[in-house]
Design an enzyme around this catalytic site. Structure first.
Site, short mmCIF file in Angstrom:
data_model
loop_
_atom_site.label_atom_id
_atom_site.label_comp_id
_atom_site.label_asym_id
_atom_site.label_seq_id
_atom_site.Cartn_x
_atom_site.Cartn_y
_atom_site.Cartn_z
N CYS A 55 -7.22 6.78 5.10
CA CYS A 55 -6.62 7.15 6.42
C CYS A 55 -7.30 8.18 6.68
CB CYS A 55 -4.78 7.45 5.92
SG CYS A 55 -4.14 7.70 7.76
N GLY A 72 -10.29 -5.24 9.86
CA GLY A 72 -8.79 -4.92 10.65
C GLY A 72 -9.44 -4.92 11.83
N GLN A 85 1.03 -1.16 0.04
CA GLN A 85 0.30 -0.01 0.02
C GLN A 85 1.41 1.30 0.63
OE1 GLN A 85 -2.41 1.61 3.29
NE2 GLN A 85 -4.27 0.57 2.30
N LYS A 122 -8.34 2.01 -2.00
CA LYS A 122 -8.80 1.53 -0.73
C LYS A 122 -9.64 3.02 -0.17
CE LYS A 122 -9.11 -0.21 4.17
NZ LYS A 122 -9.33 1.34 5.01
#
Length: 308
Positions: free
Chosen positions: A94, A221, A64, A134
């Site tokens: 994020c 996660g 990533q 993502k």
């Protein structure tokens, strides 16, 4: 159902993944925590370990990358491609303020024109690699999702992993399934669901919605860290937890950090962070408090014995 381990900065790193595949099964694809382009310096020690093929053997590992610069992405992906990697995932999820303030991660979602130019350039100039994303569904407004989808549908992504929350939600509030369903109807690429998968029973309910949308892959996660047996439980349809096995798993993580000469203080920090997720139930509050107060590995070991 395919199951992906989410890239969690400082948590699902190379040490975690190595120990995980020794003790558990059920994960089909792993991701490195995000790697940022470097200007003059080379890769850090942790980045080299994240990318070390020998160390990470046995994993279907995807790299990533966190950046908003096409030039930097192309340069970094070329360097890493030489190490044997052929798929790269772009982090647009994020929510950290230190990341978004620089227009990276979910901060990049605020400027769809710049995002479009970024994708156009990397797809035009990159060769021999697969690119996935993502993403969240917007920065602070659900109405942003329409414009983002119009950008995403232009490009031949290998897959798009969607966490149906806004950046402003961080990890709170309910996921917005309407936006996820909209993406499944709009995009022609493989869609992967990410968000709030914490138990096998909870997944069973969610899976009814995923099947309606033709989705057969999920990324997990925090739920996976809390219960490392969760992927196997989802695949077998049998709810399972095993604290003893989790203790053995974290013991291996502790030993691996020791072999890597990570330092007692740093090792304790990593272990305390993991136990904070694993022992989230109120019944473990006293034990968790003791673990968090441990100043040495020997003291930590005594408290872990209470769980065996």
């Amino acid at each position: 159902m395919e199951i992906y381990m989410a890239p969690m900065e400082g948590v699902t790193n190379y040490v975690f993944r190595k120990a995980y595949i020794k003790h558990f099964s059920g994960v089909d694809k792993f991701f490195t925590p995000f790697i940022t382009p470097h200007m003059k310096k080379g890769f850090s020690r942790s980045e080299r370990m994240e990318l070390d093929k020998d160390y990470n053997k046995g994993q279907n590992l995807i790299v990533q990358i966190l950046t908003n610069s096409a030039e930097d992405f192309l340069k970094l992906s070329d360097e890493i491609k030489e190490m044997g990697y052929s798929e790269f995932n772009i982090n647009l999820g994020c929510p950290s303020g230190t990341v978004t303030s620089k227009g990276r991660g979910s901060g990049f979602l605020q400027d769809t024109k710049a995002l479009d130019r970024f994708f156009y350039e990397i797809f035009e100039k990159s060769t021999g690699i697969k690119i996935s994303v993502k993403t969240r569904i917007g920065f602070c407004d659900y109405d942003e999702w329409d414009a983002l989808l119009r950008v995403y549908e232009k490009y031949d992504f290998n897959e798009i992993i969607i966490h149906p929350r806004l950046r402003s939600d961080f990890y709170k509030n309910n996921v917005y399934m309407q936006a996820f369903t909209q993406a499944c109807k709009t995009l022609k690429v493989k869609i992967v669901y990410n968000g709030d998968i914490n138990t096998q029973k909870g997944f069973k309910i969610l899976n009814e919605e995923l099947r309606k949308n033709g989705v057969d892959a999920v990324m997990i996660g925090r739920g996976l860290v809390r219960n490392p047996l969760l992927p196997e439980a989802i695949k077998t349809g049998v709810d399972m937890t095993d604290l003893k096995k989790t203790v053995e798993f974290l013991d291996d993580i502790k030993e691996e950090y020791s072999l890597l000469d990570f330092g007692e203080r740093n090792t304790l920090f990593k272990l305390k962070e993991l136990w904070g997720m694993v022992l989230s139930d109120e019944i473990y509050a006293k034990t968790l408090k003791k673990i968090r107060k441990a100043d040495t590995i020997n003291e930590y070991n005594k408290h872990i014995e209470e769980l065996k």
